[in-house]
Motif scaffolding. Sequence first.
Motif, PDB file in Angstrom:
ATOM      1  N   UNK A 134      11.179  -5.548   4.150  1.00  0.00           N
ATOM      2  CA  UNK A 134      11.643  -6.876   3.725  1.00  0.00           C
ATOM      3  C   UNK A 134      11.953  -7.808   4.892  1.00  0.00           C
ATOM      4  N   UNK A 135      11.120  -7.783   5.914  1.00  0.00           N
ATOM      5  CA  UNK A 135      11.238  -8.687   7.065  1.00  0.00           C
ATOM      6  C   UNK A 135      10.237  -9.818   6.843  1.00  0.00           C
ATOM      7  N   UNK A 136      10.716 -10.933   6.322  1.00  0.00           N
ATOM      8  CA  UNK A 136       9.835 -12.041   5.945  1.00  0.00           C
ATOM      9  C   UNK A 136       9.469 -12.859   7.178  1.00  0.00           C
ATOM     10  N   UNK A 137       8.173 -13.165   7.328  1.00  0.00           N
ATOM     11  CA  UNK A 137       7.700 -13.933   8.475  1.00  0.00           C
ATOM     12  C   UNK A 137       6.714 -14.983   7.984  1.00  0.00           C
ATOM     13  N   UNK A 138       6.761 -16.165   8.581  1.00  0.00           N
ATOM     14  CA  UNK A 138       5.812 -17.203   8.190  1.00  0.00           C
ATOM     15  C   UNK A 138       4.447 -16.918   8.804  1.00  0.00           C
TER      16      UNK A 138
END
Length: 332
Positions: free
Chosen positions: A251-255
């Motif tokens: 759950x490490x959100x990155x653009x």
Amino acid sequence: MTHYLVTGGSGFIGAALVRRLVRDGHKVRVLDDNSRGHTGRLHDVLEAVEFVQGDIRDADAVSKAVKGVDSVLHLAAVNGTKHFYEKPEVVLDVGVRGMLNVLDACRANGVGNLVVASSSEAYQTPPAIPTPEDVPLVVPDVLNARYSYGGSKLISELLAVNWGRTGFDRVAIFRPHNVYGPDMGWEHVVPEFVRRAVAAVDLAPTGLVPFPIQGDGSQTRAFVHIDDAIDGIVTVVERGEHLGIYHVGNPEEVSIAELARQTVACLGREAEVLAGPPAPGGTDRRCPDISRLTALGFTPRIPLAQGLPGVVDWYAARTRSVAAGPVGQAAE
């Protein structure tokens, strides 16, 4: 020791799972036609596995492969966004007919334990971030070929759950979220970004590296390294509940813009991200809630900043090797 059949076992995730199962002391049979995978991914365990060459759409081949095993791990599918657009009929045929063949073969051969690979594409555009497993599964537009894959996974989940209500001891489902790693194929965002980054760096030997992307780059994803993904899948295989559905991811959100910048940075340069037209049918945000899986004991260990450099190096070396071509011949 458990005797497993892994369908799609020469694919990217499938092969990594096979290697893990062998390393854990299990007996493994693989069913794959190598249409997208290759046995080179299994080179270090190939002598320890039984490899069956066959098409998941061939009911007889599937039934023979299932006979005599204790458990089936069904991963066979046609993945890769490029394929969703270019051959949606095949994507659906493999996904739906393959799922039916596996369910029928399990019942016919008395195999009561089945674990099925689905996808985050089954719910497409999530109504909540991070996204839990109980959100609605959606095909936003049946006329958009992109949803051939998500639709096939939606149908596969329906089939697995409803066939699984009778005649099975356990049916569990996992949804991988943007798994990345070496040798995952070229039809995914990380290898595609590496290929484009290498070309862009070569064209701009100094200064910022122009890097065009689809959309404005604000779209987000949550990438999970293949080693973490396999830990998560094995957790489902070993501890998943009957009719349980589990998100596998980090759950490490990155653009997407940040992914582009990190990819170019791995090559020692700084990117100038250039916005472009968005892809039709794309999703703005996607990040899994993995609390169900963490409750079973799973914790991702590899953040993107740690996992990405090695994958970029792997793909960059092969990109440059292909670009160089044999002496005296034009590059492909």
